[in-house]
Design an enzyme around this catalytic site. Structure first.
Site, PDB file in Angstrom:
ATOM      1  N   SER B 163       0.843  -1.191   0.000  1.00  0.00           N
ATOM      2  CA  SER B 163       0.000   0.000   0.000  1.00  0.00           C
ATOM      3  C   SER B 163       0.886   1.252   0.000  1.00  0.00           C
ATOM      4  CB  SER B 163      -0.946  -0.054   1.207  1.00  0.00           C
ATOM      5  OG  SER B 163      -1.956   0.910   1.104  1.00  0.00           O
ATOM      6  N   ARG B 233     -12.044   6.759   9.776  1.00  0.00           N
ATOM      7  CA  ARG B 233     -11.504   5.398   9.817  1.00  0.00           C
ATOM      8  C   ARG B 233     -12.543   4.367   9.383  1.00  0.00           C
ATOM      9  NH1 ARG B 233      -6.971   2.315   9.423  1.00  0.00           N
ATOM     10  NH2 ARG B 233      -6.987   0.549  10.840  1.00  0.00           N
ATOM     11  N   ASP B 329      -8.548  -6.884  -4.346  1.00  0.00           N
ATOM     12  CA  ASP B 329      -8.146  -5.544  -3.881  1.00  0.00           C
ATOM     13  C   ASP B 329      -8.691  -4.505  -4.865  1.00  0.00           C
ATOM     14  OD1 ASP B 329      -6.890  -3.198  -3.136  1.00  0.00           O
ATOM     15  OD2 ASP B 329      -4.879  -4.057  -3.033  1.00  0.00           O
ATOM     16  N   HIS B 362      -7.848  -5.326  -0.043  1.00  0.00           N
ATOM     17  CA  HIS B 362      -6.552  -4.659   0.050  1.00  0.00           C
ATOM     18  C   HIS B 362      -5.747  -5.145   1.256  1.00  0.00           C
ATOM     19  CE1 HIS B 362      -3.578  -1.574  -0.479  1.00  0.00           C
ATOM     20  NE2 HIS B 362      -3.845  -1.009   0.684  1.00  0.00           N
ATOM     21  N   ASP B 363      -6.423  -5.378   2.361  1.00  0.00           N
ATOM     22  CA  ASP B 363      -5.728  -5.793   3.583  1.00  0.00           C
ATOM     23  C   ASP B 363      -5.079  -7.166   3.476  1.00  0.00           C
ATOM     24  OD1 ASP B 363      -5.843  -3.600   5.171  1.00  0.00           O
ATOM     25  OD2 ASP B 363      -7.394  -4.335   6.527  1.00  0.00           O
TER      26      ASP B 363
END
Lengths: 389, 389
Positions: B163, B233, B329, B362-363
């Site tokens: 990232s 967040r 992702d 993505h994580d």
């Protein structure tokens, strides 16, 4: 006259464009809601276009999406802009007001004339705020059914809508199968996904985080949670578009400058665009309505009322369906539409399905999409012939 | 001792786990930033693991992502939890601390010991706040280069990160090609997309909409924009996952209840999960740092410094690259990695590329992904042989 419509319609009325009609209901026609509450005094604001034929067989109900309203095909008195679906609805348009009697009503929980959290609670004389009963998609449809009854219409020729409007279309077909001849659910789903619930929850938390929200009592206290609502709208707006569309429209282009300013100004056009979307939204929408209507979408799960089997929701239906999705819609992706089509097929329904190529994302259903217009025109035309209109 | 590291490290230090080391720099080693400002007094907080060999040839720099920190493989003194990449970094792990000297530094603009907007502005004696100069990815890498210099390391064996960490990897390879033997950019892009800028802008607006933010002066005024940062967040967290992962983990499951409450409580598990993500984040992250570091990502466009031609950024490089992306992702989709690989190929670089199957979004790069570990182990192993380690 406690509702928005009354206060808004008059000063903005124009000679050639009708202000919203309002149907008022009293204790003889309560709105029995899913949460268990029954509203004894409620109203629904709506627009109509075209003329109802003698057989009362040419009515099309258009259901609006999350932040839509009844002004589907005529000037919106709040924004001063045209209706939200003039590409689709109007004289000679796919939903042809020269031929059909088109009705569009503000949803229950909304803020443009139909009873919602900004309306006056008759028990207190104050705005309902969070004391307003939670609304479901089925409640919205129940209210519309009362309106349709009051207009003396037994069977709707068609119910049409996209996104949350499409949820209402599906609910109409499930709740009142004998009163819907044709159904056009666009860019929608039979249940709201975890990701979509998540995005809605962020928006609600943004509103509630604004101290001007005052626990939902901002109308009494003379404040407005504009910043929170604006943030909510900005976040939601991204989900209505697509990455390719954002790339095509904005990419990394700067806004009126040659180089980045190394600041938190809106250097990028996409930032400036989003800020505008947020700011303009708060001028036309009530924050508590945003909470209620997003919640209604989250709660929507048509199969849940039918032992978890979506096909049972449509058992024995004679309604003919046309389901459409868009390739770049990641909020209500094609898989959601396919699930509807599979259930309709399992229920033996007449259904056509098309996935339309578009890079415009979820909002494609509201935009200039010739293939959508051709699909709609074809479906409505064939249904009208079958209906003998 | 104005920085976070100093105040945080001591009380939380544990015998077996080093608190962060801090490298301090004065006017003889200014940090010359892209915005034109030069910091004459700045510091960088970092962790190291393993031992530097006699040839000083076995150092791996790990670059952290947006809300990461230097605690890559050991207990985080703020959260009390383990490091953020213990799956990847540690004894016997793909980035093997028994074999390599691993360095991880908090980025400039961050809030866990490196100079950032919460640090003291030496000219005023007050926290920098928004007076802190805007940070770029290149500034972060410049600061890391000073750290690497101070550690007496000429060439890094490898620079690795996902990232925003991957952006730093690419910037290292472009800025200091002779000092990077191998580069492992994961789930990243050579420029931030319009959609990603848009999501970041919503997060920043959420922070700035919080009146407790006080125009960035909340530290002096004794407030904290926790609600705004929490909303930011929550929204961002959705983008780190994937629709299939959210569906698999949460679907429409309710939280500790049999039926919906018809309220704005967190009825759905996904709502409860997101609220927790927001609340726990504000305990460990500084709001102004969030603004600065998101902005650094938005500004990142490696090709822009090379006439818009990404291949030129890597002209003549001898670094060997391994690029990896994940199928689900959607924040840094495979197309972004392909663009990097195309540019590297055009520059004649040695590059391997793999798109890894995962539904974790993505994580995924932070999670238990055996194929990622196997890829990394293979790449690092081959590079180590080539390097003669």
């Amino acid at each position: 006259m406690s509702d928005f419509a009354a206060s808004l319609a008059d000063p903005l009325k124009e000679a050639n464009e009708p202000s919203s009609a309002v149907a008022r209901f009293g204790p003889e026609t309560p709105l029995a809601m899913d949460c268990g509450v029954s509203l004894d005094h409620w109203q629904i604001a709506y627009q109509t276009y075209g003329a109802l034929n003698a057989a009362r067989s040419n009515a099309i109900l258009v259901c609006h999406a999350l932040t839509g309203d009844q002004h589907v095909a005529s000037r919106n008195p709040i924004t001063g802009k045209g209706g939200w679906w003039t590409a689709m609805v109007g004289p000679g348009k796919p939903i042809d007001t020269d031929r059909f009697f088109v009705i569009c009503a503000n949803v229950v929980g909304g803020c443009t004339g139909t009873t919602g959290p900004a309306s006056t609670n008759p028990e207190t004389g104050q705005p309902w705020g969070l004391a307003f009963p939670m609304v479901t998609i089925r409640d919205m449809v129940r209210a519309q059914r009362h309106l349709v009854d009051s207009l003396g219409i037994d069977t709707l020729f068609c119910v049409a809508g996209g996104s949350m409007g499409g949820m209402q279309v599906l609910q109409w077909a499930a709740s009142y199968p004998d009163r819907v001849f044709a159904a056009l659910p666009l860019a929608t789903a039979a249940k709201h996904s975890a990701q979509n619930i998540a995005f809605h929850e962020v928006g609600r938390q943004a509103v509630m985080a604004d101290p001007e929200w005052r626990g939902g009592r901002y109308l009494e206290e003379g404040t407005r949670p504009s910043k929170g609502l604006s943030v909510a709208r900005m976040g939601a707006h991204i989900t209505y578009l697509s990455e390719p569309a954002l790339h095509r429209k904005f990419g990394r282009k700067l806004q009126d400058r040659e180089a980045p300013t190394f600041s938190f100004d809106a250097d990028f056009q996409v930032e400036s665009y989003l800020r505008y979307q947020g700011l303009s939204f708060v001028e036309r929408f009530d924050a508590n309505s945003y909470l209620y209507v997003t919640r209604a979408m989250d709660y929507f799960d048509l199969a849940a009322d039918h032992d978890g089997v979506l096909a049972k929701a449509f058992a024995g239906t004679k309604t003919r369906f046309c389901v459409a999705s868009f390739t770049s819609d990641w909020l209500f992706p094609t898989a959601d539409s396919r699930a509807i089509v599979h259930a309709l097929n399992a229920a033996g329904a007449s259904v056509s399905f098309v996935e339309l190529e578009s890079d415009k994302g979820h909002d494609a259903f509201l935009l200039e999409e010739p293939n959508l217009f051709a699909t709609t025109r074809g479906f409505i035309g064939a249904a009208a012939r079958a209906r003998g209109i």
